[in-house]
Scaffold this active site. Structure first.
Site, short mmCIF file in Angstrom:
data_model
loop_
_atom_site.label_atom_id
_atom_site.label_comp_id
_atom_site.label_asym_id
_atom_site.label_seq_id
_atom_site.Cartn_x
_atom_site.Cartn_y
_atom_site.Cartn_z
N ASP A 43 6.19 29.66 -4.94
CA ASP A 43 6.85 28.90 -3.87
C ASP A 43 6.01 27.69 -3.49
OD1 ASP A 43 9.00 29.19 -1.50
OD2 ASP A 43 7.10 28.46 -0.66
N TYR A 48 3.98 20.11 0.90
CA TYR A 48 2.66 20.74 0.75
C TYR A 48 1.68 19.83 -0.01
CZ TYR A 48 5.21 25.11 1.86
OH TYR A 48 6.00 26.08 2.42
N LYS A 73 10.97 22.58 -2.17
CA LYS A 73 11.79 22.31 -0.98
C LYS A 73 11.86 20.82 -0.68
CE LYS A 73 9.79 26.58 0.87
NZ LYS A 73 8.35 26.48 0.55
N HIS A 106 14.14 22.36 3.47
CA HIS A 106 12.98 23.00 4.10
C HIS A 106 13.23 23.33 5.58
CE1 HIS A 106 8.31 23.08 3.62
NE2 HIS A 106 8.72 24.04 4.42
#
Ligand code: NDP
Length: 273
Positions: A43, A48, A73, A106
Site C-alpha cells: 500500500d 507519501y 492513491k 485518498h
C-alpha cells in the site's frame, strides 16, 4: 494467505504492508524484504512521496508481476477528471509498472466537491485496463452513496481508520451492505498503548502470540484487510503470521470494547493535498 474477490478475477490479499512514512532506501528495503517474506499486497500513495522507492522494492523482489497486488492513491491536489487521469499516469510511471491493481481516492475532500469527477476518471482508467480495481479511502456512507447514485459504480474497497480503539462498526456494516471490502489503516493504532492493553496482552499469552498478532487477527476475523507498516524484518514476519490461531467471541468482543475514538482525520472535514 487467502484473499477476497473484489471484482472479476481480482483478489485482494487478506493482509498487506503499509509504507507510510518510509521513503527512499528504507522503503525499497522494506518492500523488497516483505515480498520475500510472503507479503503480496503493498500500500502506497502519491502523497507519501515514496512511489519510486516502493517500485524499486517491488522490482528487487523479482516476483512475477501477477503475484503482487499494488495499491496507490490519488492525492487531494489532483481531484478532477483530467487531473486524476494525469495523476494516475504519474503514479504508474513512478512505480515503474504497466498497470496497478487498486487505485483509491485518498480523501473525499467534500469542501472541494470534485470526488465524483475523480471517480469517473477512475472508471475510465479501469476500462482502459490500466488498473484492475478502483476504490476509495476515508469515505462516509453518504459519500459512498453519492458515487454509486451518480455513476452506478460501487467502489471495490473503502480503506478507513480501523483498530480496536476505533472499531468503526457502523461504517464497516455500511461498507459490507454495499458490497465494499473494508481495509484498515493504522491497524495497530500506530503501536500506541494498544499493544499494552490487558485484554490484548492476556489474549496474546493465551494463544502464545504477540499483542500485535492478536490485534491483526482481530482485523482478519472482522473480514477487514489490515495493512500494518513495519520497517523491521522481524516485525514484518510477526505481522504476517496471523493465520494459524483464532480468537474466540469473548476475546473479539473484549478487544472491540477498547473503543475510544478516532486518532486520525475526520473525513467530513479533513483536508490534505
Ligand atoms: P500502524 O498501525 O501500521 O502502525 C505502525 C507502527 O507500528 C510503526 O511505528 C511500526 O514500527 C509499529 N509496529 C509495526 N509492527 C509492530 C509490531 N509487530 N509490534 C510493535 N510495533 C509494531 O500505522 P500506520 O499509520 O502506519 O498505518 C499503516 C498503513 O496504513 C500506512 O503505512 C499507510 O500505508 C496506510 N495509511 C493510510 C491512510 C489513509 O488515509 N488511507 C492514513 C494512514 C495510514 P516499526 O516500523 O519500527 O516496526
Amino acid at each position: 494467505m487467502d484473499g477476497y474477490p473484489i471484482g472479476a478475477g481480482v483478489e485482494l490479499p487478506a493482509l498487506g504492508l503499509g509504507t507510510y512514512p518510509m521513503r527512499d532506501e528504507q522503503a525499497t528495503t522494506a518492500v523488497a524484504g516483505a515480498l520475500r517474506l510472503g507479503y503480496r499486497l503493498v500500500d502506497t500513495a502519491a502523497s507519501y512521496g515514496n512511489e519510486e522507492a516502493v517500485g524499486r522494492g517491488i522490482a528487487a523482489a523479482g516476483l512475477p508481476r501477477a503475484e503482487v497486488f499494488v495499491t496507490t492513491k490519488l492525492r487531494g491536489a489532483d481531484h478532477g477528471y483530467q487531473e486524476t487521469l494525469a495523476a494516475f499516469e504519474a503514479s504508474r510511471l513512478r512505480l515503474g509498472l504497466d498497470y496497478l491493481d487498486l487505485y483509491l481516492i485518498h480523501w473525499p475532500l467534500p469542501r472541494i466537491d470534485r470526488y465524483v469527477e475523480s471517480w469517473r476518471a477512475m472508471i475510465t482508467l479501469r476500462g482502459d485496463g490500466l488498473v484492475r480495481a478502483i476504490g476509495v479511502s476515508n469515505f462516509t456512507p453518504a459519500q459512498l452513496d453519492r458515487l454509486i447514485d451518480e455513476t452506478g459504480e460501487v467502489p471495490a474497497v473503502n480503506q478507513i481508520e480501523l483498530h480496536p480503539y476505533f472499531p468503526q462498526e457502523p461504517l464497516r456494516t455500511a461498507n459490507a451492505a454495499r458490497g465494499i471490502r473494508t481495509e484498515s489503516w493504522s491497524p495497530l493504532a500506530r503501536s500506541s498503548d494498544l499493544l499494552r492493553e490487558p485484554v490484548v496482552a492476556s489474549a496474546a499469552s493465551r494463544h502464545g502470540v504477540t499483542p500485535a498478532q492478536v490485534v491483526l487477527r482481530w482485523h482478519v476475523q472482522l473480514g477487514a484487510v489490515p495493512i500494518p507498516k513495519s520497517a523491521s524484518p522481524q516485525r514484518q514476519a510477526e505481522n504476517l503470521d496471523v493465520f494459524s490461531f483464532e480468537l474466540d467471541q469473548q476475546e473479539m468482543a473484549a478487544i472491540s470494547g477498547l473503543e475510544r475514538g478516532r486518532q486520525g482525520g475526520d473525513p467530513e472535514v479533513h483536508e490534505e493535498f
